[in-house]
Design a protein around this motif. Structure first.
Motif, mmCIF file in Angstrom:
data_model
loop_
_atom_site.group_PDB
_atom_site.id
_atom_site.type_symbol
_atom_site.label_atom_id
_atom_site.label_comp_id
_atom_site.label_asym_id
_atom_site.label_seq_id
_atom_site.Cartn_x
_atom_site.Cartn_y
_atom_site.Cartn_z
ATOM 1 N N LEU A 1 49.486 -44.819 -36.065
ATOM 2 C CA LEU A 1 49.985 -46.118 -36.505
ATOM 3 C C LEU A 1 48.936 -47.178 -36.204
ATOM 4 O O LEU A 1 48.059 -46.973 -35.368
ATOM 5 C CB LEU A 1 51.284 -46.479 -35.785
ATOM 6 N N LYS A 2 49.055 -48.312 -36.862
ATOM 7 C CA LYS A 2 48.144 -49.426 -36.614
ATOM 8 C C LYS A 2 48.331 -49.938 -35.188
ATOM 9 O O LYS A 2 49.444 -49.922 -34.659
ATOM 10 C CB LYS A 2 48.414 -50.564 -37.589
ATOM 11 N N PRO A 3 47.246 -50.397 -34.548
ATOM 12 C CA PRO A 3 47.346 -50.914 -33.182
ATOM 13 C C PRO A 3 48.400 -52.018 -33.020
ATOM 14 O O PRO A 3 49.120 -52.041 -32.018
ATOM 15 C CB PRO A 3 45.941 -51.440 -32.884
ATOM 16 N N ALA A 4 48.528 -52.899 -34.002
ATOM 17 C CA ALA A 4 49.519 -53.977 -33.905
ATOM 18 C C ALA A 4 50.941 -53.413 -33.926
ATOM 19 O O ALA A 4 51.832 -53.929 -33.240
ATOM 20 C CB ALA A 4 49.334 -54.972 -35.042
ATOM 21 N N THR A 5 51.154 -52.353 -34.686
ATOM 22 C CA THR A 5 52.468 -51.717 -34.743
ATOM 23 C C THR A 5 52.793 -51.057 -33.415
ATOM 24 O O THR A 5 53.902 -51.178 -32.890
ATOM 25 C CB THR A 5 52.521 -50.686 -35.893
ATOM 26 N N LEU A 6 51.814 -50.356 -32.862
ATOM 27 C CA LEU A 6 52.007 -49.738 -31.542
ATOM 28 C C LEU A 6 52.313 -50.787 -30.479
ATOM 29 O O LEU A 6 53.180 -50.581 -29.631
ATOM 30 C CB LEU A 6 50.758 -48.943 -31.142
ATOM 31 N N ALA A 7 51.624 -51.914 -30.545
ATOM 32 C CA ALA A 7 51.858 -52.983 -29.574
ATOM 33 C C ALA A 7 53.271 -53.538 -29.702
ATOM 34 O O ALA A 7 53.929 -53.830 -28.684
ATOM 35 C CB ALA A 7 50.828 -54.098 -29.761
ATOM 36 N N ALA A 8 53.769 -53.667 -30.915
ATOM 37 C CA ALA A 8 55.126 -54.171 -31.126
ATOM 38 C C ALA A 8 56.172 -53.205 -30.587
ATOM 39 O O ALA A 8 57.150 -53.615 -29.951
ATOM 40 C CB ALA A 8 55.366 -54.424 -32.616
#
Length: 71
Positions: A33-40
């Motif tokens: 997954l995209k890093p921003a998605t993982l962070a969310a």
């Protein structure tokens, strides 16, 4: 494991992270997954009471914050 430990369903976690249920399913299957998605997703789990444990010789892991869930 973290989602189940908090008692969150796929829909609840998706809503808390502002992502789709399909994204949570992809995450749980180990898909990239995209890093921003993982962070969310991580932020939503942390809000629910999950602590992420760094690699310490036994592998990275998760646990619930002492005192129970954060929700």
């Amino acid at each position: 494991m973290a989602r189940v430990a908090t008692g969150l369903g796929v829909r609840e976690l998706a809503e808390a992270a502002n992502v789709s249920t399909q994204t949570i399913s992809r995450f749980e299957r180990g898909e990239e997954l995209k890093p921003a998605t993982l962070a969310a997703i991580r932020a939503a789990l942390e809000t629910a009471g999950v602590e992420f444990i760094p690699e310490n010789g036994g592998g990275a892991g998760v646990r619930l914050r002492k005192g129970g869930e954060g929700r």
